[in-house]
Each structure stands twice: as C-alpha cells, then as structure tokens.
Design an enzyme around this catalytic site. Structure first.
Site, mmCIF file in Angstrom:
data_model
loop_
_atom_site.group_PDB
_atom_site.id
_atom_site.type_symbol
_atom_site.label_atom_id
_atom_site.label_comp_id
_atom_site.label_asym_id
_atom_site.label_seq_id
_atom_site.Cartn_x
_atom_site.Cartn_y
_atom_site.Cartn_z
ATOM 1 N N LYS A 12 47.105 34.268 18.724
ATOM 2 C CA LYS A 12 46.267 32.798 19.109
ATOM 3 C C LYS A 12 46.287 33.523 20.338
ATOM 4 C CE LYS A 12 47.775 30.564 14.439
ATOM 5 N NZ LYS A 12 48.761 29.395 14.140
ATOM 6 N N GLY A 30 46.178 29.213 10.777
ATOM 7 C CA GLY A 30 46.493 27.863 10.315
ATOM 8 C C GLY A 30 47.910 27.958 10.725
ATOM 9 N N ALA A 44 56.233 30.814 10.340
ATOM 10 C CA ALA A 44 56.266 32.824 9.762
ATOM 11 C C ALA A 44 57.866 32.705 8.944
ATOM 12 C CB ALA A 44 56.636 33.325 10.730
ATOM 13 N N LYS A 98 45.454 24.653 20.883
ATOM 14 C CA LYS A 98 46.771 24.541 20.378
ATOM 15 C C LYS A 98 48.290 25.025 21.147
ATOM 16 C CE LYS A 98 49.517 26.478 17.291
ATOM 17 N NZ LYS A 98 48.955 27.705 17.969
ATOM 18 N N ASP A 139 47.334 23.245 12.150
ATOM 19 C CA ASP A 139 47.909 24.042 13.534
ATOM 20 C C ASP A 139 48.572 23.253 14.334
ATOM 21 O OD1 ASP A 139 49.689 26.918 13.749
ATOM 22 O OD2 ASP A 139 47.945 27.500 14.717
ATOM 23 N N SER A 194 58.576 25.658 15.721
ATOM 24 C CA SER A 194 57.510 25.817 16.388
ATOM 25 C C SER A 194 57.996 26.559 17.558
ATOM 26 C CB SER A 194 56.089 25.245 17.012
ATOM 27 O OG SER A 194 55.690 25.480 18.428
ATOM 28 N N ARG A 195 57.216 27.484 18.109
ATOM 29 C CA ARG A 195 57.932 28.305 19.681
ATOM 30 C C ARG A 195 57.235 27.837 20.930
ATOM 31 N NH1 ARG A 195 56.580 33.941 20.455
ATOM 32 N NH2 ARG A 195 58.240 34.239 21.824
ATOM 33 N N ASN A 196 56.288 27.309 20.555
ATOM 34 C CA ASN A 196 54.957 26.995 22.103
ATOM 35 C C ASN A 196 55.682 25.237 22.380
ATOM 36 O OD1 ASN A 196 53.015 28.914 22.881
ATOM 37 N ND2 ASN A 196 52.531 29.177 20.211
ATOM 38 N N GLU A 223 53.354 32.206 22.677
ATOM 39 C CA GLU A 223 51.243 32.596 23.755
ATOM 40 C C GLU A 223 50.193 31.197 24.800
ATOM 41 O OE1 GLU A 223 49.488 34.938 23.737
ATOM 42 O OE2 GLU A 223 49.927 36.165 22.514
#
Lengths: 307, 307
Positions: free
Chosen positions: A82, A110, A114, A165, A218, A228-230, A255
């Site tokens: 992404k 989507g 992981a 997103k 998402d 969520s890493r972001n 990302e």
C-alpha cells in the site's frame, strides 16, 4: 489456503531464521509456517519457480527495485503493498504495469491485520483489476473458509484507499499519543474517508470504492486497532518521539510516512483540499508540533462540510 | 459549557447520591458536578424551571411516559436518546413532536462517549432539525472549545444513524465475544453503514447523512471503543451470557436491544434487506446461537454487494 509457496525476502538472515524456526518470530510469533512453504534466498530463483501467481509484498520504497525482476513475467502478479510512488504518483500496480507489461496485475487489499489472518480469524478483502476475470481468478486462488475475497474493477480506487488510509491512521495515532479519545478518532475517520475519496476521485478512482472494504473498512481497522503499525507510529509521534528514534527501533517504517509526502504532493498538484493529509505532512515533513497540527485540524473542522 | 442546569432523574435515590457526592459516581466516576447544576427530584418542577432549552436523555423505553410532561412546552426540546419506538416506528423526535406540538424539537447526536465529553476530550456532534435556525440556536448553546456542534436539516437521518448503529455495535460486540478480531469488525462496519443507509433511505432519510458524524462517525466509535455499552452488551452475549443475567447486572439495558426489534420490524414492513439487523434480532429475540448467527452473516456476505 493449502497452497505451496516459495518465499523470498530481502533480509537473508531473517529468511534463514524463519526457515530454522519454521515460523516468522519477528512479525507473526507463534504461527507455524505451513509445511508446503519453502524459503528461497535468491530472488531470481524464487521468480523462476513454477507458480500460478506471484505476490509482491515489498515496502513501497523498495518496490520498484525488486519488481524490476518481473520484466518478462506473464503470470498474474498480485500486489499487497500500500503506497504511492513520490516521483511518479503511481500506485504499486501502476509501477508493476510499467515494469512488467506482460503480467496480469491485481491489487489485493482490505482490512487484514496479518496476525488475525494467520490465526484464521474471519477476514474479507478485495481483489481488484480492470480485467475482472483476472480478479476473479485471484479470488478463487485466495478464497478460503475464513478469508473471503470480493472483486472490484476499480484497481486504482482500491489501491488509493489502502495507501491513503495509512496517512489518516497516523493522524488517529497522533490523537492517541496526545491523549485524545475515541470521539476524536471517530470524527477523524468520518472526515478522513471524505478526504480520501475526494483525492481519489481527482486521480480517476470511483467514489463508491472508498465506501467499501478497501476504503472505509481498512480505514476503520487501521485507525482503531491496537495492532495497526501506522496508528502505532502516529501514537509515538504524538507522544513526542522523533522520527529518527522510531526509525532506528523498527525494522521498516510505517507506509503512511512516505505516503503522506506522496499524497500531499499529489493533492497540491491537483488542487484538492486535504486538511488531514496536510497536517500529517506538516508533522512528519515540516517539523510542525503534533499538538499544534491537531489543533489546526480540529479548528479547521468548522469550515469543512461534514454532514 | 458554563451553563446552569436543573437535572431530574427517575431514580430519586441515585439523584440524592449524586447531589451528596456532587458527582455521578455510577456513570461518570471522578467527574465533579459543575457548581451551577442543581438536582431536582420533581419532574414537573424541573420542567417548570426557567431555562433556554430542555434536554431529554431518558432511555427509549421510558421516553414517551416521561416526555408526556412536555405537552404544553414551547421551548426548544433536545433529544439525545437513540432509539425507535416499536409500536409506532417513530424516533424520539417523532415521539416528542406528537406529544409536544408547540416545542422546537432538535436531535443532538454523534460520536460522544459521555466520559470523554466530561473529561474535555475533543468531540464533534450534530444538532438536527428541519428548522435549521433552531438547530443553529442549539449549536450556539452547546458549542465549546472541546465540544463542536455541526448542524443538519435531516433530523430523521441523524436519529436513525444513532439508533441503528447500536444494533450493528451489538453484532460487533458478538464478534469480540466469540474471539473474532478487528478484521471481522471492519468488514461488519463496512456492511453495517450500507445497511443502515438502506433502511434509513426507505424511511425517508437522506443517504448522505449516514456518511456523517451521526452515522459513520458514531458507528465506528460504538463498534470499536472499549467504552461502548452496546458493544459491551454484544460481547457478553457472544461469550454466552443470557440476556436475563446481563439485565440483572446493569442499571439499564443497552439501547440496541429494543432497537434491534423495532428496526427488524420496520425492515420487514418496508421489505428492506438488513442481514446484520436480522441476525442480531435472531440472537436477541429468537434464541439463535451467536456463533451460528455470525456464521450466517459471514456466509451471506457473498451475496451482498460490498464494493
């Protein structure tokens, strides 16, 4: 599900460790590698191995370099990365199409943390290609009892949803880091999807796509999930940590960090109003204080139509 | 913000306890009552007290009984209750309009977990009335540095968003209770907003309203926040607890419980497809097992357009 897989990774040391442990202890601790999965340290050999399809899951910043090896590929190539390339404004499928004109390029995107996918928790995603029969073949390949794949012809919209997103999720994380709550994040998500759609439509995507799994779905998981890493990256920023310090403590940066720059650049070029992207860009790339950026954002709300 | 307030509550004992402690230790522990707030055990006296506006925050099941006292009221009456009356299919503003034809009825709704509002965490909500100048006067009355009020003319849409989202939140809670994860909830939210909009539009609301704070915004916070009562109610159901046992351990049952019945009834009458509402109704009112209901819901996904 039940497919054999040849897995290449840039970090040969890590690949060896995964092979020894038969598990990816860094990213998916406790999940055993399926027996039919083989680790391959040579990229050329991995690409040359017979397979129904190739999956590219390289971070966007290294994507073009790695994908160059696919120039003569004529099989389906599935991107799960992404991001938006800064210099070209291309999504990853756009990069792939340029590099591998003979390949059948599909985006798979989507709400799919992981670890949850690995643990067999029900997940639904979208396979997208302008060639719907190609998207359907990927749907067939990946569908399973707990992993449901829908199809879309709007590849650009699906990819932009997934990429943009992450920028909104950084803002959501900044909210968390500053000690704001779920009310603030809900308002941010509501405005975020409007902003993502506005920029996406200006780039040629379909508006409806942003209401789907790859957009809204998402976005919500990335803004609200602890995993969520972001969002987590934004939280550390909101707490006052420097990007250099975050970068040195994680294997790869979220990302949303490069995407904020690409998206901000695109929005300027197309004269699209993107208040959230602007503030995240200002925090990450112009040294603005997170508290001040969030204040501008909340204050700016009055002038942005919400309902 | 800074307003004086006369507060009536049905539970006189609790009202006295709040007065003694100058805090609502049951619902908002640790938050001191503002000095200008006065507790009034007589409903008639509370309504008769001079005031710019009245706020009705009674659970939907007791709403009509209490609101009956407003029959001759000609001031602005603000409903913050989220529900649909089973017998009439009316939202709370609809009930108010019938009972108090001289009052100016406004709905105030949006992602606003009470504890966060009380702690001064940035929150944005919507004041809705077909009479926009009335909505604007409520906006002026409630706006504050950390509580931002937008306006909408689509009162029905704002109210239906707030009411129907509680049903989806119960499904999200059932996901949690069954050990599903954030991927599943994100898919549910994505489908939930489509279903809420479909039913809302069939009832006469505007489609766009469901994309705003009072629809999508409130839906996301209610599905993902640990603090949401409707989500928590669903989680206990998903873990196998009986409704009787939940009812006996909480002061008042989650609003989504009666709303599931009203919404299901309306959807049948209007022949609107509402898979999530149907399954929540089946769990709560037809004895279907939560696991089986969620299985039907996930399986049904294939036939529901998502993107």
């Amino acid at each position: 599900v039940g497919h054999d897989l040849v897995l290449w990774g840039r970090d040969t040391e890590h690949l060896r460790a995964v092979d020894r442990a038969r598990a990816n202890e860094r990213y998916l601790p406790g999940i055993p590698l399926p027996p039919g999965w083989r680790l391959e340290p040579s990229l050329a050999a991995a690409v040359a191995a017979p397979a129904d399809a190739l999956v590219v899951a390289v971070p966007s910043r290294g994507f073009r370099d790695v994908a160059g090896v696919l120039s003569t590929c004529v099989r389906p190539v599935i991107s799960v990365t992404k991001g938006i390339e800064y210099d070209t404004g291309l999504t990853m499928c756009g990069v792939l199409r340029g590099l591998a004109p003979g390949a059948g390029v599909v985006a798979l995107s989507g709400p799919s943390l992981a670890m949850e996918v690995a643990r067999g928790i029900p997940t639904a995603v979208v396979a997208a290609s302008p060639d719907l029969s190609l998207a359907q073949s990927v749907q067939t390949l990946f569908n399973g009892p707990t992993f449901r794949v829908y199809t879309s012809a709007d590849q650009l919209g699906v990819e932009l949803g997934g990429a943009l997103k992450n920028v909104v999720a950084i803002a959501a994380g900044v909210c968390d880091g500053l000690g704001f709550g779920d009310n603030s994040k809900a308002a941010l998500v509501t405005r975020g999807i409007v902003e993502m759609r506005r920029l996406g439509v200006a780039l040629g995507a379909r508006a409806e796509t942003f209401a789907g799994l790859s957009g809204l779905g998402d976005l919500t998981v990335t803004c609200f999930s602890r995993q969520s890493r972001n969002r987590a990256f934004g939280e550390r920023i909101g707490r006052g940590e420097s990007i250099a310090s975050i970068e040195s403590s994680t294997a790869s940066i979220a990302e949303g960090y490069p995407t904020a720059k690409s998206a901000w650049h695109l929005a300027r070029r197309l004269a699209v109003e993107t208040p959230i992207i602007d503030e995240v860009h200002a925090i990450l790339h112009e040294g603005k204080s997170p508290a001040e950026a969030l204040r501008s954002l909340m204050g700016r709300g009055a002038r942005v139509e919400l309902d």
